[in-house]
Write a protein that holds these residues in place. Sequence first.
Motif, short mmCIF file in Angstrom:
data_model
loop_
_atom_site.label_atom_id
_atom_site.label_comp_id
_atom_site.label_asym_id
_atom_site.label_seq_id
_atom_site.Cartn_x
_atom_site.Cartn_y
_atom_site.Cartn_z
N GLY A 42 0.86 -1.06 0.00
CA GLY A 42 -0.23 0.06 -0.11
C GLY A 42 0.63 1.34 -0.11
N ALA A 43 2.39 1.32 -0.12
CA ALA A 43 3.07 2.40 0.07
C ALA A 43 3.81 2.38 -1.10
N ARG A 44 4.23 3.57 -1.49
CA ARG A 44 5.33 4.05 -2.60
C ARG A 44 6.47 4.73 -1.69
N LEU A 45 7.52 4.39 -1.45
CA LEU A 45 8.68 4.96 -0.85
C LEU A 45 9.45 5.75 -1.68
N LEU A 46 9.63 7.10 -1.78
CA LEU A 46 10.44 7.96 -2.54
C LEU A 46 11.34 9.03 -1.60
N SER A 47 12.71 9.26 -2.10
CA SER A 47 13.40 10.12 -1.46
C SER A 47 12.94 11.52 -1.98
N ALA A 48 12.94 12.46 -1.15
CA ALA A 48 12.23 13.79 -1.42
C ALA A 48 12.75 14.47 -2.70
N ASP A 49 14.19 14.19 -3.00
CA ASP A 49 14.66 14.66 -4.27
C ASP A 49 14.16 14.01 -5.51
N THR A 50 13.54 12.92 -5.46
CA THR A 50 12.94 12.37 -6.66
C THR A 50 11.18 12.49 -6.86
N VAL A 51 10.71 13.14 -5.75
CA VAL A 51 9.19 13.51 -5.69
C VAL A 51 8.97 14.64 -6.81
N GLU A 52 8.04 14.15 -7.69
CA GLU A 52 7.43 15.14 -8.68
C GLU A 52 5.96 15.23 -8.44
N PRO A 53 5.38 16.40 -8.96
CA PRO A 53 4.18 16.58 -8.78
C PRO A 53 3.24 15.43 -8.88
N GLY A 54 3.58 14.69 -9.97
CA GLY A 54 2.57 13.52 -10.27
C GLY A 54 2.67 12.51 -9.33
N ASP A 55 3.71 12.49 -8.76
CA ASP A 55 3.68 11.49 -7.47
C ASP A 55 2.79 11.83 -6.34
N LEU A 56 2.55 13.07 -5.93
CA LEU A 56 1.78 13.82 -5.03
C LEU A 56 0.12 13.46 -5.86
#
Length: 162
Positions: free
Chosen positions: A32-46
């Motif tokens: 149920g989770a997707r783990l992403l480092s902050a430097d790779t998070v993009e608006p689409g991920d949110l």
Amino acid sequence: MSDTPHLLVAWHSRTGAARALAQAASDGAGDGARLLSADTVEPGDLLDAGGYLFVCPENLATMSGLMKEMFDRCYYPVLGRIEGRAYATIIAAGSDGAGAQAQIDRIARGWRLRRVAEPVIVNFAAQTPEEILAAKTVPETALAQARDLGEALAEGLAMGAF
């Protein structure tokens, strides 16, 4: 991943503590989770996530710079598009974590997110330069708390509770 909205666990870490806590939360949430480092998070991920767990250290009484950069980069592209979604936080603190927590809460209010769990602040009481810069070992009780939070958030999303 299923059609169930997933939990985005976005993290940044300098000394390993926030990374370990984010990993524990993601492990608790399982598929149920997707783990992403902050430097790779993009608006689409949110936009793709149903809820959020923000995990970062407190640096100089504020959230870490790379975590702030994630919010800076993504804030306006998702503004007005994620209102009402669930969020929670874990702060790896050297003192009280209040400054970092307040910054994230203020951004979340701007996005109109809904806090669904009490803030988790893991205080390492690091006060000297050597203690602050040292790699951290997270106590098992804090890792268990992070796993439980991840599990609860993912379950709440899967059930449609938030």
